[in-house]
Motif scaffolding. Structure first.
Motif, PDB file in Angstrom:
ATOM      1  N   MET A  60      -9.606  15.469  -1.800  1.00 50.05           N
ATOM      2  CA  MET A  60      -8.672  15.543  -2.925  1.00 50.05           C
ATOM      3  C   MET A  60      -9.065  14.574  -4.044  1.00 50.05           C
ATOM      4  O   MET A  60      -8.782  14.809  -5.216  1.00 50.05           O
ATOM      5  CB  MET A  60      -7.251  15.219  -2.427  1.00 50.05           C
ATOM      6  N   ARG A  61      -9.731  13.467  -3.644  1.00 54.11           N
ATOM      7  CA  ARG A  61     -10.221  12.546  -4.657  1.00 54.11           C
ATOM      8  C   ARG A  61     -11.215  13.263  -5.556  1.00 54.11           C
ATOM      9  O   ARG A  61     -11.215  13.084  -6.760  1.00 54.11           O
ATOM     10  CB  ARG A  61     -10.890  11.349  -3.979  1.00 54.11           C
ATOM     11  N   LEU A 103      -9.360  15.462  -8.016  1.00 56.85           N
ATOM     12  CA  LEU A 103      -8.770  14.692  -9.105  1.00 56.85           C
ATOM     13  C   LEU A 103      -9.820  14.322 -10.122  1.00 56.85           C
ATOM     14  O   LEU A 103      -9.595  14.379 -11.327  1.00 56.85           O
ATOM     15  CB  LEU A 103      -8.097  13.438  -8.529  1.00 56.85           C
ATOM     16  N   ILE A 129     -15.361  12.136  16.035  1.00 54.87           N
ATOM     17  CA  ILE A 129     -16.070  12.302  14.759  1.00 54.87           C
ATOM     18  C   ILE A 129     -16.775  10.995  14.445  1.00 54.87           C
ATOM     19  O   ILE A 129     -16.190   9.914  14.537  1.00 54.87           O
ATOM     20  CB  ILE A 129     -15.087  12.659  13.631  1.00 54.87           C
ATOM     21  N   THR A 173     -19.143  14.118   8.666  1.00 54.14           N
ATOM     22  CA  THR A 173     -18.552  15.343   9.221  1.00 54.14           C
ATOM     23  C   THR A 173     -19.565  16.249   9.910  1.00 54.14           C
ATOM     24  O   THR A 173     -19.169  17.127  10.661  1.00 54.14           O
ATOM     25  CB  THR A 173     -17.888  16.160   8.112  1.00 54.14           C
ATOM     26  N   GLN A 174     -20.852  16.075   9.671  1.00 56.44           N
ATOM     27  CA  GLN A 174     -21.900  16.967  10.199  1.00 56.44           C
ATOM     28  C   GLN A 174     -21.765  18.393   9.655  1.00 56.44           C
ATOM     29  O   GLN A 174     -22.402  19.300  10.162  1.00 56.44           O
ATOM     30  CB  GLN A 174     -21.868  17.043  11.753  1.00 56.44           C
ATOM     31  N   ILE A 175     -20.908  18.595   8.659  1.00 54.41           N
ATOM     32  CA  ILE A 175     -20.764  19.920   8.047  1.00 54.41           C
ATOM     33  C   ILE A 175     -21.468  19.858   6.706  1.00 54.41           C
ATOM     34  O   ILE A 175     -21.142  19.035   5.853  1.00 54.41           O
ATOM     35  CB  ILE A 175     -19.275  20.283   7.835  1.00 54.41           C
ATOM     36  N   TRP A 187     -21.546  21.750   3.933  1.00 55.07           N
ATOM     37  CA  TRP A 187     -20.846  21.966   2.672  1.00 55.07           C
ATOM     38  C   TRP A 187     -19.767  20.915   2.439  1.00 55.07           C
ATOM     39  O   TRP A 187     -19.356  20.662   1.315  1.00 55.07           O
ATOM     40  CB  TRP A 187     -20.240  23.379   2.621  1.00 55.07           C
ATOM     41  N   LEU A 188     -19.308  20.294   3.488  1.00 51.38           N
ATOM     42  CA  LEU A 188     -18.266  19.268   3.353  1.00 51.38           C
ATOM     43  C   LEU A 188     -18.871  17.896   3.103  1.00 51.38           C
ATOM     44  O   LEU A 188     -18.351  17.087   2.339  1.00 51.38           O
ATOM     45  CB  LEU A 188     -17.412  19.256   4.621  1.00 51.38           C
ATOM     46  N   PHE A 194     -17.755  11.566   3.617  1.00 51.26           N
ATOM     47  CA  PHE A 194     -16.870  10.919   2.667  1.00 51.26           C
ATOM     48  C   PHE A 194     -16.280   9.657   3.274  1.00 51.26           C
ATOM     49  O   PHE A 194     -16.497   9.364   4.451  1.00 51.26           O
ATOM     50  CB  PHE A 194     -15.767  11.879   2.183  1.00 51.26           C
TER      51      PHE A 194
END
Lengths: 260, 280
Positions: free
Chosen positions: B1-2, B5, B89, B130-132, B134-135, B138
């Motif tokens: 969400m940061r 923003l 995680i 996250t190991q993802i 596209w994500l 963070f």
């Protein structure tokens, strides 16, 4: 849906800040000293002000922890997603050290810290207080013996130093009727010692510290974080009190985090 | 969400970058104060000098910005830490510390002062991997502390008590009360300048309303830090506009007090680390 996305939706963010509440102005009587040591395996001993630790000894059991196996955890899990998880762990930190001042021994300290973790997670309903550490046990017990008078044994008790419970990280050091209290807090403290005609001694910064109070006045502080570690001590404090506080500050720096 | 923003703020930041905006000063104050535009703040910091009105500085002696990042002791165990452990995680607790110093002399109206300043910032974050693809990775801020401190030594006959200036901000995620997207988080902050006898309160000005150079009003979606207000006994004696680098000084002050206001303002405008308002 990937459980990680669900997890991410549960996390919080910080944005631009609004204020109010004030930290007290810097007490100019607290003189700062740099604290060195304990930052790598070759520099085990702490050195600050005129003090230096030596003979730091830890028991073998302090390097291990025990995690109780749980059949329920294994049965109530779908792949990587735990529907229910009970986390029970036992760890301890038992050590001792001596403190010298200007090359002369002034105090000897023995410490035993125990941590019992008992946290339960439920995926399908709201967490209760056990998830937030209400059932954790986090205690530290120590004895500080002054060399000048071996009958003077200061007893130190502290709770929640690993920060796993929703309460202050605090403790008390007591000998007979005399009491020194300490608590983890944020304070505005001087950056450099006072020197004649140098306005640089007016500079101050906020630090996260353990603040020691005696007779309701802050008489000393020691950095909580390892980076840029410092120790502050009120000038003119009685020598035995200063030695006890220096021992306690060393203990709080040498202790290990037990939360896993 | 940061990130969302920040994306939302991009058009507004682009607009302000193209059009100079400044803090709107109430006419009750601006009619009784003098506006001084500070030159020398932008551009190279080698041989940097400031000039504003009758005041000018010597060359600013800038220190290095020292930054240290390490896996440090955890200040406390948060809900995020517990959830990350439960779901296995990968994460780490990281503390980033920065500090810098600078010093200079200020001259004006026959007066001189030596100014020594220091900034320090420390932020504790949880780094989440996250190991993802596209994500990505963070971080989540646990706590953040910023402090600015200055010592002003006026070399003025019969008026030589040093002044201490302090500005600080202390944010802790545990004490944060922000719930909605545009809620401003809770942080402890304060600012003051004192010589032991007098105290000038320094208050951050946050506003949604800005003014362009043509006098047109601009409204932001959130209150943004735009400057500082200097007060004695609840009366405003100076305003620092950090958007347009202006200093407003109340006309009815004596020469020595105006000089102190100029000293405080110049030291605040020369800050290098992120300001008191940011908790990134």
């Amino acid at each position: 849906m990937n459980y990680r996305i669900l997890l991410l939706c549960l996390l919080c963010w910080a944005q631009e800040a609004v204020a109010q509440n004030k930290i007290a102005p810097a007490d100019m009587r607290l003189k700062p000293y740099r604290m060195t040591g304990q930052d790598n395996p070759l520099r085990k001993n702490l050195a600050f002000a005129d003090y230096k630790t030596n003979s730091i000894r830890r028991t073998l059991g302090s390097f291990f922890y025990y995690q109780a196996p749980s059949l329920a955890n294994a049965m109530l899990a779908t792949g990587d997603i735990p529907v229910y998880e009970k986390n029970r762990l036992r760890a301890k930190d038992v050590f001792r050290f001596d403190l010298d001042k200007n090359g002369q021994p002034v105090a000897s300290t023995e410490c035993r810290a125990i941590f019992r973790k008992n946290e339960t997670f439920y995926l399908l309903h709201k967490q209760d207080s056990t998830f937030f550490g209400a059932r954790n046990t986090d205690l530290l017990d120590a004895r500080i013996r002054l060399t000048a008078d071996t009958s003077q044994v200061w007893h130190m008790l502290a709770s929640n130093l690993n920060g796993s419970k929703d309460e202050d990280q605090k403790g008390i050091i007591r000998n007979g009727g005399e009491e020194i209290r300490f608590v983890k807090t944020t304070m505005l403290l001087r950056d450099k010692p006072v020197s004649d005609n140098s306005p640089v001694s007016l500079l101050a910064s906020i630090d996260m510290v353990y603040a020691f109070t005696y007779n309701d006045e802050v008489v000393a502080a020691v950095s909580f974080k390892e980076a840029d570690r410092r120790f502050w001590l009120r000038e003119g404090l009685d020598q035995p009190l200063a030695d006890v506080i220096a021992s306690a500050a060393s203990l709080l720096t040498i202790r290990r985090d037990l939360y896993r | 969400m940061r990130h969302t923003l920040r994306l939302l703020m991009l058009p507004f930041l682009a607009f302000t970058a193209c059009t100079t905006v400044k803090l709107g000063i109430p006419s009750e104050f601006s009619s009784q104060a003098t506006e001084l535009h500070v030159k020398g703040l932008n551009g190279f910091t080698v041989n940097q000098k400031l000039v504003f009105g009758e005041y000018e500085t010597s060359k600013i002696k800038n220190g290095w910005v020292r930054t240290q990042e390490k896996n440090d002791r955890m200040s406390d165990v948060s809900t995020e830490d517990r959830l990350l452990k439960v779901f296995n995680i990968d994460n780490s607790n990281k503390t980033t510390s920065s500090d810098t110093k600078y010093q200079y002399s200020l001259y004006g109206g026959g007066l001189e002062a030596k100014i020594y300043s220091m900034e320090r910032k420390s932020t504790e974050e949880t780094d989440i991997r996250t190991q993802i693809k596209w994500l990505g990775d963070f971080s989540s801020t646990k706590n953040s502390r910023y402090s600015f401190s200055a010592a002003i030594l006026p070399l003025i006959p019969n008026f030589d008590e040093p002044w201490q200036v302090v500005l600080y901000s202390n944010y802790e995620a545990k004490k944060d009360t922000a719930k909605r997207l545009f809620d401003l988080p809770y942080a402890e902050e304060d600012g003051y300048a004192t010589n032991g006898k007098e105290t000038i309160t320094i208050r951050t000005i946050r506003t949604k309303n800005m003014t362009t150079t043509t006098g047109r009003s601009v409204n932001m979606p959130v209150k943004l830090p735009a400057g500082y207000e200097l007060r004695i006994d609840d009366g405003v004696i100076g305003i620092i506009d950090t958007y347009d680098n202006n200093v407003w000084i109340y006309n009815e002050l004596d020469k020595n007090t105006r000089f102190i206001i100029a000293s405080i303002s110049s030291s605040i405008l020369l800050r290098k680390l992120e300001s008191t308002e940011s908790t990134d």
